[in-house]
Design a protein around this motif. Sequence first.
Motif, short mmCIF file in Angstrom:
data_model
loop_
_atom_site.label_atom_id
_atom_site.label_comp_id
_atom_site.label_asym_id
_atom_site.label_seq_id
_atom_site.Cartn_x
_atom_site.Cartn_y
_atom_site.Cartn_z
N ASN A 145 -8.61 12.18 -6.07
CA ASN A 145 -9.12 13.18 -6.99
C ASN A 145 -9.47 14.48 -6.25
OD1 ASN A 145 -9.94 13.60 -9.85
ND2 ASN A 145 -11.90 14.08 -8.90
N LEU A 146 -10.00 14.36 -5.04
CA LEU A 146 -10.30 15.56 -4.24
C LEU A 146 -9.03 16.30 -3.84
CD1 LEU A 146 -13.17 14.24 -1.94
CD2 LEU A 146 -13.37 15.75 -3.92
N VAL A 147 -7.95 15.56 -3.64
CA VAL A 147 -6.66 16.21 -3.37
C VAL A 147 -6.23 17.00 -4.59
CG1 VAL A 147 -4.19 15.83 -2.94
CG2 VAL A 147 -5.90 14.54 -1.64
N ARG A 148 -6.41 16.43 -5.78
CA ARG A 148 -6.07 17.15 -7.02
C ARG A 148 -6.93 18.40 -7.18
NH1 ARG A 148 -5.43 11.76 -8.86
NH2 ARG A 148 -7.57 11.65 -9.64
N LEU A 149 -8.19 18.31 -6.80
CA LEU A 149 -9.07 19.48 -6.86
C LEU A 149 -8.58 20.55 -5.89
CD1 LEU A 149 -11.62 21.00 -7.70
CD2 LEU A 149 -12.90 19.66 -6.00
N THR A 150 -8.15 20.15 -4.72
CA THR A 150 -7.61 21.11 -3.74
C THR A 150 -6.36 21.78 -4.28
OG1 THR A 150 -8.47 19.71 -1.95
CG2 THR A 150 -6.86 21.39 -1.34
N GLU A 151 -5.50 21.01 -4.94
CA GLU A 151 -4.30 21.59 -5.56
C GLU A 151 -4.69 22.61 -6.62
OE1 GLU A 151 -1.30 17.72 -5.15
OE2 GLU A 151 -2.54 17.99 -6.94
N TYR A 152 -5.70 22.27 -7.39
CA TYR A 152 -6.16 23.17 -8.45
C TYR A 152 -6.72 24.47 -7.86
CZ TYR A 152 -8.68 24.69 -12.64
OH TYR A 152 -9.14 25.41 -13.72
N PHE A 199 -0.67 29.19 5.40
CA PHE A 199 -1.49 28.00 5.57
C PHE A 199 -1.41 27.11 4.34
CE2 PHE A 199 -5.39 25.53 5.83
CZ PHE A 199 -5.44 25.18 7.18
N ASP A 200 -1.00 25.87 4.52
CA ASP A 200 -0.85 24.92 3.42
C ASP A 200 -2.13 24.08 3.32
OD1 ASP A 200 -0.18 23.02 1.55
OD2 ASP A 200 1.83 22.67 2.33
N MET A 201 -3.07 24.56 2.54
CA MET A 201 -4.36 23.89 2.39
C MET A 201 -4.22 22.49 1.81
SD MET A 201 -7.66 25.15 0.13
CE MET A 201 -6.70 25.47 -1.36
N VAL A 202 -3.36 22.33 0.84
CA VAL A 202 -3.23 21.04 0.15
C VAL A 202 -2.71 19.96 1.08
CG1 VAL A 202 -2.13 19.81 -1.74
CG2 VAL A 202 -2.94 22.15 -2.09
N SER A 203 -1.64 20.26 1.81
CA SER A 203 -1.07 19.24 2.70
C SER A 203 -2.03 18.92 3.85
CB SER A 203 0.28 19.70 3.25
OG SER A 203 0.13 20.81 4.12
N ARG A 204 -2.76 19.93 4.32
CA ARG A 204 -3.72 19.68 5.40
C ARG A 204 -4.85 18.78 4.92
NH1 ARG A 204 -3.57 23.44 9.70
NH2 ARG A 204 -1.41 24.11 9.94
N PHE A 205 -5.35 19.01 3.71
CA PHE A 205 -6.43 18.16 3.23
C PHE A 205 -5.92 16.76 2.90
CE2 PHE A 205 -9.13 16.26 -0.04
CZ PHE A 205 -10.31 16.20 0.68
N ARG A 206 -4.72 16.68 2.33
CA ARG A 206 -4.15 15.36 2.04
C ARG A 206 -4.01 14.54 3.33
NH1 ARG A 206 0.14 16.91 -0.24
NH2 ARG A 206 -0.48 16.72 -2.42
N ALA A 207 -3.56 15.17 4.40
CA ALA A 207 -3.41 14.47 5.68
C ALA A 207 -4.77 14.03 6.22
CB ALA A 207 -2.70 15.37 6.68
N TYR A 208 -5.76 14.91 6.09
CA TYR A 208 -7.12 14.56 6.55
C TYR A 208 -7.66 13.37 5.75
CZ TYR A 208 -12.18 14.55 6.37
OH TYR A 208 -13.50 14.14 6.37
N ALA A 209 -7.54 13.43 4.43
CA ALA A 209 -8.06 12.35 3.59
C ALA A 209 -7.38 11.02 3.91
CB ALA A 209 -7.86 12.70 2.11
N ASP A 210 -6.09 11.06 4.16
CA ASP A 210 -5.36 9.84 4.49
C ASP A 210 -5.85 9.26 5.83
OD1 ASP A 210 -2.96 8.09 3.70
OD2 ASP A 210 -2.49 8.61 5.79
N ARG A 211 -6.01 10.14 6.84
CA ARG A 211 -6.51 9.67 8.15
C ARG A 211 -7.92 9.11 8.03
NH1 ARG A 211 -4.60 14.66 9.88
NH2 ARG A 211 -6.74 15.43 10.11
N LEU A 212 -8.75 9.79 7.26
CA LEU A 212 -10.13 9.33 7.12
C LEU A 212 -10.17 7.95 6.47
CD1 LEU A 212 -13.20 9.85 7.20
CD2 LEU A 212 -12.98 10.88 4.93
#
Length: 216
Positions: free
Chosen positions: A100-107, A191-204
């Motif tokens: 859901n946080l990834v979707r918020l980042t996309e938004y 800078f691709d904010m969405v892909s960077r956050f998605r990668a972070y969330a997956d690692r976490l």
Amino acid sequence: MEQKESSRAGKAAGRGTYAVGDERRLRILDAAVEHFAQWGFHASSLARIAKDVGITQGGLLHHFRSKEDLLVQVLERTEQHDKEKFFDEDFSTAAECYANLVRLTEYNAARLGRTRMFNVLAAEAGDPGHPAHPYFVRRYAELVAVMSASLQRAVDSGELKEGTDVIEVAEETAAVMDGLQLQWVLDPRRFDMVSRFRAYADRLLRSITAEATGLP
């Protein structure tokens, strides 16, 4: 009969007046977002905002008591919309929370003006005397509370490792989201904010879930 017709006409005129007022209020809020994003709170001018909307400063003050009131209304409007869209229900799993946080980042990536405004005002609000200071203090406290509650349920269900510090994880996540957002606002084309956050969330998730699973 004529009296009833007159009454209906008066009610219709009243509804029309309210509709015009609501539409003008929304235009003021939208214009304020752009001004606060470009100049911050202190350097923004009610007169310039009113001019962009096509009304007088007095007309603007008919809808908002002061610049401080306008700022609070802008922030509360965007926050309410985000809550309804992304935080209206409790998350059953940590993976669902981060998806859901990834979707918020996309938004947010589709709202450059609003996101730029958030960054500018958040930086200014570090001053305890800033009118948005209480809003941002409350916002981060609520965000950490919502996220840590979801993460604690995930610990209790066995999805996350026992002993996971859910408050620390929630605070770190908020910091990463805002840090990535700041870099994106500075150079949104590169800078691709969405892909960077998605990668972070997956690692976490892979580091704190019991089965080392990432995003769904």
